[in-house]
Design a protein around this motif. Structure first.
Motif, PDB file in Angstrom:
ATOM      1  N   ILE A  54       0.838  -1.207   0.000  1.00 52.93           N
ATOM      2  CA  ILE A  54       0.000   0.000   0.000  1.00 52.93           C
ATOM      3  C   ILE A  54       0.870   1.253   0.000  1.00 52.93           C
ATOM      4  O   ILE A  54       0.630   2.190  -0.770  1.00 52.93           O
ATOM      5  N   LEU A  55       1.880   1.277   0.862  1.00 49.76           N
ATOM      6  CA  LEU A  55       2.773   2.440   0.913  1.00 49.76           C
ATOM      7  C   LEU A  55       3.537   2.608  -0.398  1.00 49.76           C
ATOM      8  O   LEU A  55       3.719   3.724  -0.877  1.00 49.76           O
ATOM      9  N   PHE A  56       3.965   1.497  -0.978  1.00 51.09           N
ATOM     10  CA  PHE A  56       4.690   1.572  -2.250  1.00 51.09           C
ATOM     11  C   PHE A  56       3.803   2.172  -3.343  1.00 51.09           C
ATOM     12  O   PHE A  56       4.219   3.084  -4.054  1.00 51.09           O
ATOM     13  N   ILE A  57       2.591   1.677  -3.452  1.00 59.98           N
ATOM     14  CA  ILE A  57       1.678   2.148  -4.499  1.00 59.98           C
ATOM     15  C   ILE A  57       1.320   3.623  -4.304  1.00 59.98           C
ATOM     16  O   ILE A  57       1.235   4.377  -5.271  1.00 59.98           O
ATOM     17  N   THR A  58       1.118   4.028  -3.066  1.00 61.42           N
ATOM     18  CA  THR A  58       0.658   5.398  -2.824  1.00 61.42           C
ATOM     19  C   THR A  58       1.780   6.433  -2.779  1.00 61.42           C
ATOM     20  O   THR A  58       1.553   7.598  -3.095  1.00 61.42           O
ATOM     21  N   THR A  59       2.980   6.042  -2.399  1.00 58.61           N
ATOM     22  CA  THR A  59       4.044   7.040  -2.234  1.00 58.61           C
ATOM     23  C   THR A  59       5.109   7.017  -3.323  1.00 58.61           C
ATOM     24  O   THR A  59       5.766   8.033  -3.551  1.00 58.61           O
ATOM     25  N   THR A  60       5.294   5.900  -3.996  1.00 54.48           N
ATOM     26  CA  THR A  60       6.350   5.807  -5.015  1.00 54.48           C
ATOM     27  C   THR A  60       6.181   6.827  -6.143  1.00 54.48           C
ATOM     28  O   THR A  60       7.167   7.464  -6.528  1.00 54.48           O
ATOM     29  N   PRO A  61       4.994   7.009  -6.698  1.00 56.99           N
ATOM     30  CA  PRO A  61       4.872   8.012  -7.773  1.00 56.99           C
ATOM     31  C   PRO A  61       5.304   9.409  -7.332  1.00 56.99           C
ATOM     32  O   PRO A  61       5.996  10.113  -8.069  1.00 56.99           O
ATOM     33  N   ILE A  62       4.921   9.789  -6.123  1.00 56.59           N
ATOM     34  CA  ILE A  62       5.291  11.115  -5.610  1.00 56.59           C
ATOM     35  C   ILE A  62       6.807  11.209  -5.440  1.00 56.59           C
ATOM     36  O   ILE A  62       7.435  12.174  -5.862  1.00 56.59           O
ATOM     37  N   GLY A  63       7.388  10.182  -4.833  1.00 58.11           N
ATOM     38  CA  GLY A  63       8.840  10.171  -4.622  1.00 58.11           C
ATOM     39  C   GLY A  63       9.614  10.155  -5.928  1.00 58.11           C
ATOM     40  O   GLY A  63      10.642  10.822  -6.064  1.00 58.11           O
ATOM     41  N   PHE A  64       9.112   9.410  -6.901  1.00 57.82           N
ATOM     42  CA  PHE A  64       9.790   9.339  -8.197  1.00 57.82           C
ATOM     43  C   PHE A  64       9.761  10.696  -8.908  1.00 57.82           C
ATOM     44  O   PHE A  64      10.775  11.167  -9.412  1.00 57.82           O
ATOM     45  N   ILE A  65       8.599  11.316  -8.933  1.00 59.82           N
ATOM     46  CA  ILE A  65       8.470  12.619  -9.598  1.00 59.82           C
ATOM     47  C   ILE A  65       9.346  13.659  -8.908  1.00 59.82           C
ATOM     48  O   ILE A  65      10.065  14.423  -9.561  1.00 59.82           O
ATOM     49  N   TYR A  66       9.316  13.670  -7.587  1.00 60.11           N
ATOM     50  CA  TYR A  66      10.159  14.616  -6.851  1.00 60.11           C
ATOM     51  C   TYR A  66      11.638  14.350  -7.141  1.00 60.11           C
ATOM     52  O   TYR A  66      12.404  15.272  -7.415  1.00 60.11           O
ATOM     53  N   GLY A  67      12.048  13.079  -7.067  1.00 63.56           N
ATOM     54  CA  GLY A  67      13.443  12.724  -7.326  1.00 63.56           C
ATOM     55  C   GLY A  67      13.882  13.075  -8.740  1.00 63.56           C
ATOM     56  O   GLY A  67      14.998  13.552  -8.959  1.00 63.56           O
ATOM     57  N   PHE A  68      13.000  12.868  -9.698  1.00 65.63           N
ATOM     58  CA  PHE A  68      13.286  13.189 -11.096  1.00 65.63           C
ATOM     59  C   PHE A  68      13.587  14.682 -11.246  1.00 65.63           C
ATOM     60  O   PHE A  68      14.621  15.070 -11.794  1.00 65.63           O
ATOM     61  N   PHE A  69      12.688  15.521 -10.728  1.00 68.63           N
ATOM     62  CA  PHE A  69      12.894  16.964 -10.854  1.00 68.63           C
ATOM     63  C   PHE A  69      14.037  17.465  -9.984  1.00 68.63           C
ATOM     64  O   PHE A  69      14.766  18.382 -10.370  1.00 68.63           O
ATOM     65  N   HIS A  70      14.231  16.838  -8.847  1.00 70.68           N
ATOM     66  CA  HIS A  70      15.359  17.207  -7.993  1.00 70.68           C
ATOM     67  C   HIS A  70      16.681  16.980  -8.731  1.00 70.68           C
ATOM     68  O   HIS A  70      17.563  17.841  -8.722  1.00 70.68           O
ATOM     69  N   ARG A  71      16.811  15.831  -9.386  1.00 70.24           N
ATOM     70  CA  ARG A  71      18.029  15.541 -10.154  1.00 70.24           C
ATOM     71  C   ARG A  71      18.198  16.500 -11.332  1.00 70.24           C
ATOM     72  O   ARG A  71      19.305  16.914 -11.638  1.00 70.24           O
ATOM     73  N   ILE A  72      17.110  16.844 -11.983  1.00 67.56           N
ATOM     74  CA  ILE A  72      17.198  17.770 -13.120  1.00 67.56           C
ATOM     75  C   ILE A  72      17.683  19.138 -12.656  1.00 67.56           C
ATOM     76  O   ILE A  72      18.581  19.732 -13.250  1.00 67.56           O
ATOM     77  N   PHE A  73      17.092  19.643 -11.577  1.00 69.83           N
ATOM     78  CA  PHE A  73      17.417  21.006 -11.138  1.00 69.83           C
ATOM     79  C   PHE A  73      18.719  21.103 -10.356  1.00 69.83           C
ATOM     80  O   PHE A  73      19.348  22.149 -10.328  1.00 69.83           O
ATOM     81  N   THR A  74      19.157  20.029  -9.733  1.00 74.21           N
ATOM     82  CA  THR A  74      20.403  20.092  -8.962  1.00 74.21           C
ATOM     83  C   THR A  74      21.578  19.468  -9.697  1.00 74.21           C
ATOM     84  O   THR A  74      22.716  19.780  -9.387  1.00 74.21           O
ATOM     85  N   GLY A  75      21.307  18.592 -10.652  1.00 74.96           N
ATOM     86  CA  GLY A  75      22.391  17.902 -11.341  1.00 74.96           C
ATOM     87  C   GLY A  75      22.470  18.193 -12.819  1.00 74.96           C
ATOM     88  O   GLY A  75      23.314  17.647 -13.509  1.00 74.96           O
ATOM     89  N   PHE A  76      21.573  19.047 -13.316  1.00 71.87           N
ATOM     90  CA  PHE A  76      21.572  19.412 -14.738  1.00 71.87           C
ATOM     91  C   PHE A  76      21.589  18.182 -15.643  1.00 71.87           C
ATOM     92  O   PHE A  76      22.393  18.065 -16.549  1.00 71.87           O
ATOM     93  N   LEU A  77      20.732  17.224 -15.357  1.00 63.63           N
ATOM     94  CA  LEU A  77      20.540  15.988 -16.107  1.00 63.63           C
ATOM     95  C   LEU A  77      21.655  14.967 -15.945  1.00 63.63           C
ATOM     96  O   LEU A  77      21.442  13.793 -16.197  1.00 63.63           O
ATOM     97  N   LYS A  78      22.857  15.391 -15.513  1.00 59.86           N
ATOM     98  CA  LYS A  78      23.942  14.411 -15.436  1.00 59.86           C
ATOM     99  C   LYS A  78      23.694  13.361 -14.358  1.00 59.86           C
ATOM    100  O   LYS A  78      24.181  12.257 -14.458  1.00 59.86           O
TER     101      LYS A  78
END
Length: 140
Positions: A28-52
């Motif tokens: 239940i926790l995986f299904i409900t929280t993973t999408p949020i964590g993935f989206i946040y992590g994706f944008f965090h890497r883009i804005f802090t790591g410039f895609l690298k």
């Protein structure tokens, strides 16, 4: 983590109802929280790591999913991909590719296991051999 702690965690026996309840809660926790964590992590890497850092982020996720698959599918993979005396699947800290690589080195892959190795190695040359984690021993 020290080896004694890992051994106690691996050998810990859980009541079937406790294990099932914790499994259901984790799903239940995986299904409900993973999408949020993935989206946040994706944008965090883009804005802090410039895609690298994005490739590394995807690789970390892939390895984690691979380790999960090694545990969930252990009985089926042990039956289909290795011979009876092979290095077994199921260690939660090891990837499927690492187990395949160890069995390739030991000559204990079944015909189906050899086919899977050929497919993986066609995608990424020497994939299973390069994936071997020598710091992990069989869970048996």
């Amino acid at each position: 983590m020290d080896t004694a702690h890992e051994d106690s965690q691996t050998q810990r026996k859980a009541n079937i109802f406790t294990g099932l309840l914790l499994f259901l809660i984790s799903i239940i926790l995986f299904i409900t929280t993973t999408p949020i964590g993935f989206i946040y992590g994706f944008f965090h890497r883009i804005f802090t790591g410039f895609l690298k850092g994005l490739g590394g982020y995807f690789l970390e996720i892939a390895v984690s999913i691979d380790q999960l698959g090694n545990v969930i599918m252990q009985h089926l993979l042990n039956l289909l991909w290795i011979k009876k005396d092979g290095y077994t699947f199921g260690n939660r800290d090891e990837t499927i590719s690492s187990v395949l690589g160890k069995n390739q080195v030991d000559g204990t892959l079944s015909g189906f296991g050899k086919l899977i190795v050929k497919i993986l190695d066609a995608i990424d040359p020497n994939h299973v051999l390069d994936s071997i984690d020598y710091n992990i021993e069989s869970k048996n």
